[in-house]
Design an enzyme around this catalytic site. Structure first.
Site, mmCIF file in Angstrom:
data_model
loop_
_atom_site.group_PDB
_atom_site.id
_atom_site.type_symbol
_atom_site.label_atom_id
_atom_site.label_comp_id
_atom_site.label_asym_id
_atom_site.label_seq_id
_atom_site.Cartn_x
_atom_site.Cartn_y
_atom_site.Cartn_z
ATOM 1 N N TYR A 1 0.458 -1.060 -0.027
ATOM 2 C CA TYR A 1 0.065 -0.363 0.005
ATOM 3 C C TYR A 1 0.757 1.236 0.261
ATOM 4 C CZ TYR A 1 -4.003 3.513 1.100
ATOM 5 O OH TYR A 1 -4.190 4.692 1.679
HETATM 6 N N1 LIG Z 1 -9.835 5.805 3.903
HETATM 7 C C1 LIG Z 1 -8.458 6.071 4.395
HETATM 8 O O1 LIG Z 1 -8.488 6.256 5.578
HETATM 9 C C2 LIG Z 1 -7.417 6.430 3.688
HETATM 10 C C3 LIG Z 1 -6.715 7.667 3.957
HETATM 11 C C4 LIG Z 1 -5.527 8.212 2.870
HETATM 12 C C5 LIG Z 1 -5.962 7.708 1.693
HETATM 13 N N2 LIG Z 1 -6.993 6.383 0.738
HETATM 14 C C6 LIG Z 1 -7.657 6.403 -0.454
HETATM 15 O O2 LIG Z 1 -8.097 7.065 -0.405
HETATM 16 C C7 LIG Z 1 -8.532 6.418 -1.806
HETATM 17 C C8 LIG Z 1 -10.445 4.871 -1.475
HETATM 18 O O3 LIG Z 1 -10.219 5.250 0.188
HETATM 19 P P1 LIG Z 1 -11.915 4.974 0.283
HETATM 20 O O4 LIG Z 1 -11.421 5.082 2.259
HETATM 21 O O5 LIG Z 1 -12.891 5.700 0.475
HETATM 22 O O6 LIG Z 1 -11.847 3.155 0.398
HETATM 23 P P2 LIG Z 1 -13.505 2.406 0.519
HETATM 24 O O7 LIG Z 1 -13.217 0.694 0.651
HETATM 25 O O8 LIG Z 1 -14.928 3.046 1.246
HETATM 26 O O9 LIG Z 1 -13.523 3.018 -1.251
HETATM 27 C C9 LIG Z 1 -13.196 2.574 -2.349
HETATM 28 C C10 LIG Z 1 -13.500 1.307 -3.773
HETATM 29 O O10 LIG Z 1 -11.947 1.648 -4.652
HETATM 30 C C11 LIG Z 1 -13.355 0.319 -5.588
HETATM 31 N N3 LIG Z 1 -11.859 -0.809 -6.246
HETATM 32 C C12 LIG Z 1 -11.489 -1.213 -5.378
HETATM 33 N N4 LIG Z 1 -10.872 -2.178 -6.629
HETATM 34 C C13 LIG Z 1 -11.302 -1.751 -7.332
HETATM 35 C C14 LIG Z 1 -11.265 -2.178 -8.926
HETATM 36 N N5 LIG Z 1 -9.988 -2.864 -8.876
HETATM 37 N N6 LIG Z 1 -12.025 -1.776 -10.128
HETATM 38 C C15 LIG Z 1 -13.042 -0.113 -9.291
HETATM 39 N N7 LIG Z 1 -13.408 -0.166 -8.003
HETATM 40 C C16 LIG Z 1 -12.769 -0.586 -7.210
HETATM 41 C C17 LIG Z 1 -13.998 -0.533 -3.788
HETATM 42 O O11 LIG Z 1 -15.117 -1.640 -4.641
HETATM 43 C C18 LIG Z 1 -14.461 0.798 -3.102
HETATM 44 O O12 LIG Z 1 -15.344 1.157 -3.419
HETATM 45 C C19 LIG Z 1 -8.377 5.201 -1.978
HETATM 46 O O13 LIG Z 1 -6.891 4.809 -3.057
HETATM 47 C C20 LIG Z 1 -7.608 4.834 -0.463
HETATM 48 O O14 LIG Z 1 -6.181 4.295 -0.080
HETATM 49 C C21 LIG Z 1 -8.401 6.011 1.996
#
Ligand SMILES: NC(=O)c1ccc[n+]([C@@H]2O[C@H](COP(=O)([O-])OP(=O)(O)OC[C@H]3O[C@@H](n4cnc5c(N)ncnc54)[C@H](O)[C@@H]3O)[C@@H](O)[C@H]2O)c1
Length: 245
Positions: free
Chosen positions: A152
């Site tokens: 990650y």
């Molecule tokens: N939540 C956190 O703490 C956080 C912090 C920093 C960065 N992020 C980043 O933010 C982004 C969103 O994360 P989130 O917290 O909303 O997570 P989440 O799990 O709520 O949403 C992620 C979405 O991506 C979709 N997804 C996964 N694999 C996929 C694929 N192969 N094709 C299409 N869609 C796909 C999932 O179905 C899900 O709906 C991510 O890139 C994550 O790394 C999240």
């Protein structure tokens, strides 16, 4: 360019940050294509938003599916001038010695290669129109590192580097590319969060709380707008004071 004339693609829009960003855009009158591998989830999110939204089942590990979705989105909503790459997974929690190699490839293929595939689908049309905004959701983990999630962290550092490269390459084209580095937000990406895990996630955050998806959406909206006019290849912190550079 006024929001009412614009269309946007938001990946990972079934959930968490992507879903909040899609809502934020639609509030301004931007037509939004919600892309996600979770069809039921993305249909639910699109239904919440209403007529301005369309749901597309897209697995961003599949180049042909990404290209087909871009074509279908153009037909449904017009040529998107905004792309937000939010789809991502955390992958397993394991020390480097036992980190499963197939999971390493899976995390990289979604978080990094998926972002690349979506950018590659979007950039030609953005270059033709002389305007575009790409916002890549990276993570503070890509700058600081976090233990036991090496794939990650590596994927997010690479998304920051991809953003820098594209920003410089496209700097005079009207297409601006920026990244956001949130600290932890309580979304489904963590699965069931124990109190112990939550405490660990907050240990380095001076504001001592999780970032709300709506706060990330606000920053994404600005970066996706014409008001963001002299920043590209840049990484924007939203980490409650955690970032030191
Ligand atoms: N939540 C956190 O703490 C956080 C912090 C920093 C960065 N992020 C980043 O933010 C982004 C969103 O994360 P989130 O917290 O909303 O997570 P989440 O799990 O709520 O949403 C992620 C979405 O991506 C979709 N997804 C996964 N694999 C996929 C694929 N192969 N094709 C299409 N869609 C796909 C999932 O179905 C899900 O709906 C991510 O890139 C994550 O790394 C999240």
């Amino acid at each position: 360019m006024s929001p009412a004339t614009q269309a946007a693609v938001v990946t990972g829009a079934a959930s968490g940050l992507g879903r909040a960003i899609a809502h934020r855009f639609a509030r301004e009158g931007i037509r939004v294509a919600l892309w996600d591998v979770d069809l039921a989830g993305v249909q639910r999110a699109a239904a919440e938003i209403g007529a301005a939204a369309r749901a597309f089942a897209v697995d961003i590990t599949d180049t042909a599916a990404v290209r087909a979705a871009w074509v279908a989105t153009k037909a449904a909503l017009g040529v998107p001038s905004i792309l937000v790459n939010s789809a991502g997974i955390l992958g397993p929690s394991a020390g480097i010695a036992s980190y499963p190699e197939e999971q390493w490839h899976r995390v990289l293929d979604i978080n990094l290669n998926g972002t690349f595939r979506c950018c590659q689908a979007a950039v030609p049309d953005m270059l033709s129109s002389g305007y575009g905004r790409i916002v890549n959701i990276a993570s503070i983990a890509g700058k600081d590192g976090n233990p036991n999630v090496a794939a990650y962290v590596a994927s997010k550092a690479a998304v920051i580097a991809l953003t820098k490269s594209m920003g410089k390459e496209l700097a005079t084209s009207g297409v601006l590319v920026n990244a956001i580095t949130p600290s932890a937000s309580e979304t489904p990406i963590f699965g069931d969060l124990t109190d112990e895990r939550r405490a660990k996630l907050l240990a380095n955050v001076p504001m001592a709380r999780m970032v709300r998806p709506e706060e990330v959406a606000e920053l994404a909206f600005w970066l996706a707008s014409p008001a963001c006019s002299f920043s590209t290849g840049a990484t924007f912190d939203i980490s409650g004071g955690r970032a030191t550079y």
